[in-house]
Design a protein around this motif. Structure first.
Motif, mmCIF file in Angstrom:
data_model
loop_
_atom_site.group_PDB
_atom_site.id
_atom_site.type_symbol
_atom_site.label_atom_id
_atom_site.label_comp_id
_atom_site.label_asym_id
_atom_site.label_seq_id
_atom_site.Cartn_x
_atom_site.Cartn_y
_atom_site.Cartn_z
ATOM 1 N N ALA A 352 0.736 -0.957 -0.037
ATOM 2 C CA ALA A 352 -0.749 0.132 0.028
ATOM 3 C C ALA A 352 1.104 0.974 0.483
ATOM 4 N N ARG A 353 1.738 1.384 0.804
ATOM 5 C CA ARG A 353 2.856 1.812 1.153
ATOM 6 C C ARG A 353 3.447 3.016 -0.252
ATOM 7 N N VAL A 354 4.163 2.110 -1.602
ATOM 8 C CA VAL A 354 4.472 1.837 -2.183
ATOM 9 C C VAL A 354 3.834 2.196 -3.315
ATOM 10 N N VAL A 355 2.562 1.527 -3.523
ATOM 11 C CA VAL A 355 1.648 2.042 -4.460
ATOM 12 C C VAL A 355 1.305 3.552 -4.523
ATOM 13 N N ARG A 356 1.358 3.862 -2.814
ATOM 14 C CA ARG A 356 0.922 5.180 -2.744
ATOM 15 C C ARG A 356 1.512 6.629 -2.928
ATOM 16 N N GLU A 357 3.842 5.775 -2.772
ATOM 17 C CA GLU A 357 4.514 7.079 -2.804
ATOM 18 C C GLU A 357 4.426 7.412 -5.212
ATOM 19 N N ASN A 358 4.392 5.690 -5.581
ATOM 20 C CA ASN A 358 4.439 6.138 -6.410
ATOM 21 C C ASN A 358 3.360 5.978 -7.495
ATOM 22 N N THR A 359 2.208 6.267 -7.404
ATOM 23 C CA THR A 359 0.798 6.769 -8.536
ATOM 24 C C THR A 359 0.881 7.283 -6.901
ATOM 25 N N ASP A 360 -0.458 8.189 -8.152
ATOM 26 C CA ASP A 360 -1.778 9.138 -7.309
ATOM 27 C C ASP A 360 -3.081 7.869 -7.200
ATOM 28 N N TYR A 361 -3.062 6.768 -7.743
ATOM 29 C CA TYR A 361 -4.369 6.112 -7.298
ATOM 30 C C TYR A 361 -4.993 5.629 -5.931
ATOM 31 N N GLN A 362 -5.994 6.309 -5.963
ATOM 32 C CA GLN A 362 -6.633 5.450 -4.519
ATOM 33 C C GLN A 362 -6.663 4.185 -4.228
ATOM 34 N N VAL A 363 -5.702 4.289 -3.036
ATOM 35 C CA VAL A 363 -5.939 2.710 -2.797
ATOM 36 C C VAL A 363 -6.746 2.361 -1.348
ATOM 37 N N PHE A 364 -6.962 1.092 -1.543
ATOM 38 C CA PHE A 364 -8.419 0.916 -0.109
ATOM 39 C C PHE A 364 -7.767 -0.524 0.315
ATOM 40 N N ILE A 365 -7.611 -0.551 2.225
ATOM 41 C CA ILE A 365 -7.168 -1.682 2.489
ATOM 42 C C ILE A 365 -8.460 -2.773 2.992
ATOM 43 N N GLY A 366 -8.230 -4.050 2.537
ATOM 44 C CA GLY A 366 -9.565 -4.868 2.461
ATOM 45 C C GLY A 366 -9.612 -5.527 3.358
#
Ligand code: NAD
Length: 366
Positions: A352-366
């Motif tokens: 989640a951290r890597v995706v948030r740091e490298n993209t501006d896509y929304q990330v939800f944790i399920g």
């Protein structure tokens, strides 16, 4: 004592069992019966079995273990035949049928009192059929149920657990009637619901053509099992009538209750209904899959473009991913298009951290 294994029925289940036996016991002789030539040939050519026949009786006298992996009706017919055939003194007989009480009753009716029989139900499968679909991983972490009964000798479970160790399944013992009651709730009745829903939507689409277009994730999840093999599910219903009818009656009352609440505009009751469903699902073992204690899912809201998904997977290189799902069709709920399941919380949080740091896509944790 457990060296020559005879698998009658080299379909999806029988051939997958053969692969599992080979994995941990490469020195055992595996003999196979299959009515049709195609699966016999595949099983021989892929070395799933050492020898194959289309004459069920042929290999019976040599077998230390006999596994009947044919449709339920045929399993019962073969049990009857086995009652008349010369069995080894030490022969252990089992099956793979999806319902158990009628099969156990047939074993008790037809087999000699000296026979060693135990019902089995490997609780995994798919809508695919035949040896061509065999998969050594099919039963990994799945429940493999034994239903001991009057004809079951003490050595039956340990022998089978050793024989089938290569499946990496979770072995468990339960009474046959209780097996049929529990599976009526979590397997048989859901198949009826899925097909009813599919049939209802299909008919509705006649007058409302957009039904086909708008059906998305939720509908797909609810109806996936409607694609199952009709013959197998007909047999299941025919051999577990009482339990399934009871589940249907109980469900009808539930549906009526919701209908009454909707008609009365009882908002609180309807909220409580959804809330209870949501909480119950979260608590259920359904959230444990593939031996993993819990689902560790992230949902990433990405545009429907293949290179974006590859880019995200590249970001996650080195993290062990359990499952990836691309909801390539219409989105109808908050979950994004890409669902990735991890083995543990640490991997999930890192991803989640890597995706948030490298993209501006929304990330939800399920
Ligand atoms: P399958 O269609 O892949 O294979 C069935 C086998 O039985 C084939 O080899 C076929 O040739 C043989 N067969 C069918 N009718 C026969 C007849 N009249 N006489 C002799 N042989 C016959 O099916 P499968 O999925 O391997 O199912 C086998 C058993 O496993 C069934 O009892 C089923 O209830 C049970 N089971 C299936 C699943 C599943 O999801 N597929 C899961 C658990 C248990």
């Amino acid at each position: 004592m457990t060296k020559t294994i005879y698998i009658a029925g080299l379909g999806l289940i029988g051939a997958s069992l053969a692969l599992g036996i080979r994995r941990d016991h490469p020195d055992y002789r595996i003999l196979g019966y299959n009515r049709g030539e195609a699966s016999r040939t595949i099983a021989l050519e892929s070395n799933m079995v050492d020898e194959a026949t289309d004459d069920f009786a042929a290999f019976v006298p040599q077998a230390d273990v006999i596994i009947l992996a044919v449709p339920i009706k045929q399993t019962i017919a073969f049990l009857k035949e086995l009652g008349q055939l010369p069995l080894k003194d030490t022969a252990l007989i089992t099956d793979a049928g999806s319902t158990k009480a009628e099969i156990v009753a047939a074993a008790e009716r037809y087999l000699p009192e000296t026979a060693n029989f135990i019902g089995s139900h490997p609780m995994a499968g798919s809508h695919k059929t035949g040896a061509i679909a065999a998969d050594v991983l099919l039963f990994e972490n799945a429940y493999f149920i034994f239903t001991p009964s009057r004809l079951t000798k003490k050595d039956a479970v340990p022998r089978l657990m050793d024989l089938l160790s290569g499946l990496k399944a979770r072995f468990i013992e339960i009474d046959a009637q209780e097996h049929d009651r529990v599976t009526s709730q979590i397997s048989h009745f859901p198949h009826i619901l899925a097909s009813s829903l599919m049939n209802q939507a299909g008919q509705y689409a006649g007058d409302h053509p957009f039904t086909n277009n708008f059906a998305a994730g939720g509908f797909r999840d609810m109806t996936r099992i409607a694609e199952s093999e009709p013959g197998m599910w007909t047999s299941v219903l025919m051999t577990n009538q009482e339990a399934i009818l009871e589940r249907i009656t109980e469900f009808q009352a539930r549906l009526s209750q919701v209908a009454d609440q909707i008609a009365a505009g009882d908002e609180d009751a309807i909220w409580a209904f959804f809330d209870q469903g949501s909480r119950t699902r979260k608590e259920m073992e359904i959230h444990k899959r593939a031996g993993v204690d819990s689902f560790y899912d992230i949902f990433i809201n990405v545009p429907d473009e293949e290179d974006v998904i590859l880019m995200i997977l590249e970001l996650l290189r080195g993290t062990s991913v359990v499952n990836i799902r691309i909801n390539e069709e219409n989105r109808e709920d908050i979950n994004g298009i890409l669902q990735i399941t991890f083995k543990n919380k640490e991997d999930l949080e890192r991803a989640a951290r890597v995706v948030r740091e490298n993209t501006d896509y929304q990330v939800f944790i399920g």
